[in-house]
Each structure stands twice: as structure tokens, then as C-alpha cells.
Design an enzyme around this catalytic site. Structure first.
Site, PDB file in Angstrom:
ATOM      1  N   ASP A 168     -11.124  35.832  23.912  1.00  0.00           N
ATOM      2  CA  ASP A 168     -12.428  36.329  23.482  1.00  0.00           C
ATOM      3  C   ASP A 168     -13.355  35.140  23.357  1.00  0.00           C
ATOM      4  OD1 ASP A 168     -14.649  37.571  22.638  1.00  0.00           O
ATOM      5  OD2 ASP A 168     -13.835  38.388  20.781  1.00  0.00           O
TER       6      ASP A 168
HETATM    7  C1  BGC Z   1     -17.050  39.412  21.294  1.00  0.00           C
HETATM    8  C2  BGC Z   1     -16.430  40.260  22.388  1.00  0.00           C
HETATM    9  C3  BGC Z   1     -17.313  40.263  23.613  1.00  0.00           C
HETATM   10  C4  BGC Z   1     -17.544  38.832  24.052  1.00  0.00           C
HETATM   11  C5  BGC Z   1     -18.388  38.708  25.296  1.00  0.00           C
HETATM   12  C6  BGC Z   1     -17.453  38.040  21.803  1.00  0.00           C
HETATM   13  O1  BGC Z   1     -18.213  37.365  20.852  1.00  0.00           O
HETATM   14  O2  BGC Z   1     -16.132  39.278  20.228  1.00  0.00           O
HETATM   15  O3  BGC Z   1     -16.223  41.560  21.911  1.00  0.00           O
HETATM   16  O4  BGC Z   1     -16.715  41.023  24.621  1.00  0.00           O
HETATM   17  O5  BGC Z   1     -18.188  38.131  23.004  1.00  0.00           O
HETATM   18  O6  BGC Z   1     -19.698  39.077  25.072  1.00  0.00           O
END
Ligand code: BGC
Length: 762
Positions: free
Chosen positions: A304
Site C-alpha cells: 500500500d
Molecule cells: C491507500 C490505499 C490506496 C492507495 C493508492 C493509500 O494511501 O491506503 O487504499 O489504494 O493509497 O491511492
């Protein structure tokens, strides 16, 4: 020449037809089972790639086009400018980008990858398609309130149709983290507090996004996130640590992820949090032993965002090199945004710290998925500027958003049948910061949607009544601050009206990522507004906007009619007006309990009894409750009223006991004694009275939504088997123990409904 052309075409057509005939049904079956085909050419490609090119296939970056939408949704990462990004694609140092800007951008990057790079490997385009692309559907938590997983499948399918038309291959969705602490802001993206609902919605969304053929240009690769237990951070603080028993992890938190993979999801995202001291991103047990070993997952795992790099601040990795090594060896195949994989994996392989075979394995997984998405066959298959526009916000997609919106609304209270409101003859004061205006409509976690294209409440209500001139709108206050003269104006408007609709609650940015709250209440200026307006004494309907369950207070809690309306997206105003004026009867149910007070959090219906349970609603001394507050919810999980009057009667069991290899049927009669049609969600709960591990006071095991005309009665029947009575025993393995079980068919997790009991025989 002609002959040659014809024969070439014939050969191509023949081969194409054969491939389609062979591949399509087989591909659909494999995909539905979550199986990955690795075409032979993939290993040939890998054999020809440098270490740098292979590491490049494992590096995903936020799109840098025009500054990049991704960069405003996330903390600034190690981004590059777009020209540099195109260069990286040419050099084979990039597997794809996320949250980019449509087909035009995708075409430039894809051209660099497939026409100008050495290996000609297509890029993959990802995005956070959480609840819609341009047409925005209700936030995921609101959709769960419909208790209709099939509806969530349809909205996911529609979102995939729009997004794949805009050059997107892969969505970072569904988010399936069970959330039992309403202080956490990201519960809004998920499936609520219950593992069964979580499972059903996870599976439905995966099926909707992925369809039966990933290679079609109408579907997206789904990504189950955030693996695992991201919703269980201590005190509801985002990114916080998780420390919990294996039993709870497996029985509650792991359930929806597993269901999503069973439904065929072929990618997963590691969560930011640690579990019992080990960050998920570096957790081999989680990412490999459970995910691949136990569950047979064959897709790929992405970090993530900068989750790999964050293991340094978290005190688990020494530096970037160490972080890349730990994450990769744990089983995270692809790194998002930190740049650590392309920076360090080649060196780690050269030094022997990462086996080359492991590197190849992850590259193989990524390339196999690119192939399943049809990217090798047609890298531009989803990239078409005309199609992007042609698919955007179609009337049928908006109609689906309206349907999902009205089904997501939960009527919490309706004293004296105040709702539905009359369509004519009454002056209505519509008051509050969410009464009108192109703001806070689409809700949190929207990359491509737009408040300005959404219908606000005032417009929805005006379109629904006979004389729009009878609706007067005033703001009263801001979301978080008073407005000079606002209260006086609101009170005067209420005085001049017959009815008041009070549109108050949370703004979009009060839930979502990094938006944990200590007090889950209506902000003070709005509470003052509600208190002042309700003191006028006009019949008042509270229309709540919110991304979580709230602890309602004062005049809001005491209002005769309350609708929980979440963030409903593009069709917000129309969906709410449908319910307010009775074109559609409310049928939504709470997927998360509304507590009496913030301090009860984490409050969830399936809590344990403790040795000193309080009789429901009572405050007996030395029994489990907070000072002055019942150990229950103000509006429990599963609660939701209809415009009918539903009675539950005649619980009947097919036998007094169930043999270990048998089943039992539980039935009850539901009758609509009201004057209006209703859609009721009958819920079956059980409680295991005595077990070797204490069991929750209730657990949801099944539910059914049924339509009841006025005066109609309907028998609802459920079948329970020993599998429904399973729990994780002392050895952390599923067990079923003989004994007595209470069973309810009820309108909510804390309503009595009708009740019986049966024995499970040894
Ligand atoms: C979030 C994710 C998201 C990713 C890309 C992260 O900060 O936790 O859920 O998919 O960013 O935008």
C-alpha cells in the site's frame, strides 16, 4: 498480392477464432476460481530481461501527468515529472502507473512501453475506483446498508465499465477491512462491522469488477485490500498497530479477504498496520503462509503506497534496502510509489540476499496477470478517448446510482408517521450546511467524480414536489463553524414553514484516510443549529450526512424522524427525495451500530456477554456498562424502519435438535400491519450458550429481504447446518461443539423479534 493478403487474413482469423473458442470459456472458469494461467511466452520474456527490467516490472508509481491526481490524494511520494515517467517506461523501469488522467495519458505511456522499450512489455494502469469512476455510487459502507450484495455487484460492474473505458485496467478495490471502531475514518470504504456481510459484499464486488473475462475491455482487475486487519488499529487511529488473538483475526477480520479471493480476486494490497508486532508488508506468515499456502492465492500482492519504506519509521527495517528485502521476501510482489524495488532488488539478487528464482516468480505473476487482462494481445484495448467519453455518466449508470442511493438510506426513526412527507400543500424549510450546494455529495475517496455534476438535496426535493416554491433553503451554519446571523435566519425560516428538513452531519473530509475522530458526533455548530431549530417546534426530519456510524445527541437524537443517508454520490438529492416523499420506501439497514456515546467505541453488536451482563437497556450496579450509558447501541446493527408496520411471529424449528451431520430449519411469519408497502430485512442470529471459548451475544448467520404489501404475511425460512455453528477453538482450528443454541429471527441485532432454541447433538 491479393491472395497473400487473403490467406494471411484467413490464417489470422482462423487462429483468432480458435483462440477465442479455446480460451474464452476456459479463461472464464479459471478466472472465477482465482486461477492464473502463465502463458509460455512469459518465461521466454523473463529469460531475456535484465535484472533492472525485471525489478521494473515490480515497480508501480503514481501518475505524474499534470502533477497527478494521485499526488493530491496521497502524501507526496518519490514522484517524477511526466516526461521522466515516459522515459522510465521506455527503459522498462516501470510496470505501470496509478490514478492517472485518462486515455490520452495512458496512450502516451503505453506507446513508450510497447513501441519504444526493449522488451515491449505493456504497462498496467491502476486507479482507486472505490465507488464509481465518473458516475459516483454511494460510498461502499452505504451500499452495504442495502443488504443487497447483488446491487453492489451491479455498481462495481458499472464502475468497471466506465473506468475501463478510460484506459484503466486495475482497481484498488474492494476494500474489505472489517471496522468495529467508528472513530476510524476508513470504515466508510468498507463492509461494516460484521464478517458475514463483509464476506458477501467482498465477493459480490470482486465479481462485479472482474466479470467473467478479465481480458474484455469492460472489466477491471480487482484488488482485495488492505491485507490484513487494517480496520482494527488500536483506538480507531489510522495507521495504528493491531494486537489481537489469532482466533479473532481468523474468525472476524480475515473472513472478507478470504471471501474476496474465493470469488476470484487476483491481486491484493498489503495493509499499513502491523499485526502483533510485525508489519503486514513484511509479514511472511500473512503474505505467503496464509495467503498462498492456506488459501491458494495465485495473483500478485502490491504494497500500500510506501508501506515498504514505512517499515523504517515503524522500527522494523534498517533502511530502504532492508525494507525492500523484507517486503519482497515476505511475499509482496510489487512496490507502490517508494521506488525501493527498482532501486534495490537488482543489487539484492546480485548479492544473493534475494534468490533470482524468487524475483522471476514475482515477475511471472505480474506478467501473467497482464496477459489475463489482454494487455499483450492488445495493449491499447482499454485506451480509447472516444470510448472514454461515450461511456461516461450514461443515463442507465445514473439510474443505477439513484437506485443504489435510495436503497442505502436507513430510516432510524419515524414517530407518528411523519415520513413520508406530503408532495404538496406544505411549506418546507430545508436547513443546514448540506441542504444545498455542490459540495460533500460524492463523498470521500473519489479520484474522478465531481460534486458539480451531482444532484444536491435542494434540487432533488424541488424536483419531487408539486410546488418547488414552497421549499425555502437556508444554510444556518458551516460544517464546523457558525455563520454570522445563520441561526437567526434558520429559526425564522423554520417558523415560517410547516415542516423542517434538517440536513446536517459530517463533511466528506471527516471520513476516509487519515480522518479518525475522537468524538463521532455532529459538529458543535450544527448541533446548536439543530437545537435552536427544533425549539421552534415544527415537525422536523433530520437527514444525516456521514461516513461512519454517529453518536447522536440532543435535538438530533430526539428528532421525530431521522434518515441516515451517508454519502450517496452523483444522485444524492434524487435518492433522498425518493425516500422523503415516499416514491420509494426505506429499506436500508445499519451495517454498523450507532452507539449512545463516542466513548463506547469500539462498540459492535457481536460482543461477548462478560460475566456480568446487563439486562438490555438497564443500568444495574456492578454490571457491564459505562456510567449512565446502557451497554447497547442507540440504533443497532441491522436496524432500519420501513413505511409499513412489520410484525414478527410464530418462530418454528423443524426439530428440537440438530444432529452433527444434519441441519435444522428455522422459520417465522412476517406480517405487514401497516398501510404502505414495505421491504423488510429479516435477520437470523444465533448464540452459543456454553462453549469452550466464550461466544458473542449474537452472530448474524443469514438474512433475507422481502417485499410485503399492506396486510400481507409471508413465511421466511432459513436452514442452519453445523457449519454455521463453527468457531475457532482452543487449537485455533474450526470446531463445532454440541450444546444449546439460541436463535432469533429479528429486525436488528438487538431487537427481540422471535426467538427459540435448539440443541446440537454430539
Ligand atoms: C491507500 C490505499 C490506496 C492507495 C493508492 C493509500 O494511501 O491506503 O487504499 O489504494 O493509497 O491511492
Amino acid at each position: 498480392m491479393l491472395d497473400l493478403a487473403i490467406s494471411r487474413r484467413a490464417v489470422l482469423m482462423g487462429a483468432g477464432a480458435a483462440a477465442a473458442w479455446l480460451a474464452s470459456p476456459a479463461r472464464a472458469l479459471l478466472q472465477a476460481a482465482g486461477k492464473v494461467q502463465v502463458p509460455a511466452f512469459v518465461d521466454q520474456l523473463i529469460g531475456r530481461m535484465t535484472l533492472e527490467e525485471r525489478a521494473g516490472q515490480l515497480q508501480l508509481m503514481a501518475s505524474a501527468w499534470g502533477g497527478g491526481s494521485a499526488l493530491s490524494l496521497n502524501p507526496p511520494g518519490n514522484g517524477s515529472d511526466f516526461a521522466q515517467q515516459v522515459n522510465e517506461a521506455r527503459q522498462g523501469l516501470l510496470t505501470g502507473v496509478f490514478n492517472g488522467n485518462g486515455a490520452r495519458m495512458a496512450r502516451i505511456l503505453q506507446t513508450a512501453a510497447v513501441k519504444q522499450s526493449r522488451m515491449k512489455i505493456p504497462l498496467i494502469f491502476a486507479a482507486d475506483i472505490i465507488h464509481g469512476h465518473r458516475t459516483i455510487f454511494p460510498v461502499p459502507l452505504a451500499e452495504v446498508a442495502t443488504f443487497e450484495p447483488e446491487l453492489a455487484r451491479r455498481t462495481a460492474e458499472a464502475a468497471a465499465f466506465e473506468a475501463s473505458g478510460a484506459g484503466i485496467d486495475w482497481t484498488f478495490s474492494p476494500m474489505v477491512d472489517v471496522a468495529r471502531d467508528q472513530r476510524w475514518g476508513r470504515g466508510v470504504e468498507g463492509g461494516g462491522e460484521d464478517p458475514l456481510l463483509g464476506r458477501l459484499f467482498a465477493a459480490a464486488r470482486v465479481r462485479g469488477f472482474q466479470g467473467t473475462d478479465l481480458a474484455s475491455n469492460e472489466h477491471l482487475l480487482a484488488c482485495i485490500k488492505h491485507f490484513a486487519a487494517y480496520g482494527a488499529g488500536e483506538s480507531g487511529l489510522d495507521y495504528n498497530v493491531v494486537d489481537m488473538s489469532m482466533r479473532r483475526l481468523r474468525e472476524v477480520y480475515l473472513q472478507p479477504y478470504e471471501a474476496g479471493f474465493e470469488a476470484g480476486a487476483l491481486s491484493a494490497m498489503a495493509s499499513f498496520n502491523e499485526i502483533n508486532g510485525v508489519p503486514s508488508t513484511g509479514n511472511h506468515w500473512l503474505m505467503t503462509d496464509v495467503l498462498r499456502g492456506e488459501w491458494g492465492f495465485q495473483g500478485f500482492v502490491v504494497s500500500d503506497y510506501t508501506g515498504d519504506e514505512e517499515m523504517i519509521a515503524g522500527g522494523y527495517a534498517k533502511d530502504g534496502r532492508d525494507a525492500a528485502k523484507l517486503a519482497f521476501l515476505a511475499g509482496v510482489d510489487m512496490s507502490m510509489q517508494s521506488g525501493l524495488y527498482r532501486q534495490h532488488l537488482p543489487g539484492l539478487v546480485r548479492s544473493g540476499e534475494v534468490p533470482e528464482a524468487r524475483l522471476n516468480q514475482s515477475v511471472r505473476r505480474v506478467l501473467a496477470l497482464k496477459s489475463m487482462l489482454g494487455l499483450f494481445e492488445d495493449p491499447f484495448g482499454r485506451i480509447d478517448e472516444k470510448r472514454e467519453t461515450a461511456r461516461s455518466m450514461l443515463p442507465r449508470t445514473r439510474a443505477l446510482a439513484r437506485e443504489a442511493g435510495r436503497k442505502a438510506i436507513v430510516m432510524l426513526r419515524n414517530e407518528g408517521d411523519l415520513l413520508p412527507l406530503p408532495r404538496s400543500g406544505k411549506r418546507i424549510a430545508l436547513i443546514g450546511p448540506f441542504a444545498a450546494g455542490a459540495h460533500d455529495l460524492v463523498g470521500p475517496w473519489v479520484v474522478y467524480g465531481d460534486d458539480s455534476k451531482a444532484i444536491d438535496l435542494a434540487a432533488g426535493m424541488r424536483a419531487a414536489v408539486a410546488d418547488p416554491g414552497l421549499i425555502t433553503v437556508t444554510q444556518g451554519c458551516g460544517v464546523d463553524q457558525p455563520l454570522a446571523g445563520g441561526l437567526e435566519q434558520a429559526v425564522a425560516t423554520a417558523r415560517a414553514a410547516d415542516l423542517v428538513v434538517l440536513a446536517i452531519g459530517e463533511s466528506s473530509d471527516m471520513s476516509g484516510e487519515a480522518q479518525s475522530r475522537t468524538e463521532i458526533v455532529v459538529p458543535a455548530p450544527q448541533q446548536q443549529l439543530a437545537d435552536a431549530v427544533s425549539a421552534v417546534g415544527k415537525p422536523t426530519v433530520v437527514v444525516l450526512k456521514h461516513g461512519r456510524a454517529l453518536a447522536l445527541e440532543g435535538a438530533v437524537a430526539n428528532a421525530p424522524a431521522i434518515l441516515a443517508t451517508w454519502f450517496l454520490g452523483t444522485e444524492t438529492g434524487n435518492s433522498i427525495a425518493d425516500v422523503l416523499f415516499g416514491a420509494f420506501g426505506p429499506s436500508g439497514r445499519l451495517p454498523a451500530s450507532f452507539p449512545w456515546k463516542s466513548g463506547q467505541e469500539p462498540y459492535y453488536y457481536a460482543h461477548k456477554p462478560t460475566g456480568r451482563p446487563n439486562p438490555p437497556g438497564e443500568l444495574q450496579p456492578y454490571k457491564a456498562h459505562f456510567r449512565g450509558v446502557p451497554n447497547s447501541a442507540r440504533f443497532p446493527f441491522g436496524h432500519g424502519l420501513t413505511y409499513g408496520k412489520i410484525e414478527y411471529s410464530g418462530l418454528r424449528l423443524s426439530a428440537p435438535s440438530m444432529p452433527m451431520n444434519g441441519s435444522i430449519e428455522v422459520e417465522a411469519t412476517l406480517s405487514n400491519r401497516g398501510k404502505r408497502a414495505a421491504e423488510e430485512v429479516a435477520q437470523l442470529y444465533i448464540h452459543d450458550r456454553v462453549a469452550s471459548i466464550t461466544r458473542p451475544v449474537r452472530e448474524l448467520k443469514a438474512f433475507r429481504k422481502l417485499a410485503l404489501a399492506p396486510g400481507q404475511s409471508e413465511l421466511v425460512r432459513f436452514t442452519l447446518t453445523p457449519a454455521d455453528l463453527t468457531f475457532y477453538g482452543l487449537e485455533d482450528r474450526p470446531v463445532v461443539e454440541p450444546g444449546t443454541f439460541d436463535v432469533w429471527i429479528a429486525p436488528s441485532a438487538e431487537a427481540e423479534g422471535v426467538r427459540g432454541a435448539f440443541d446440537l447433538l454430539a
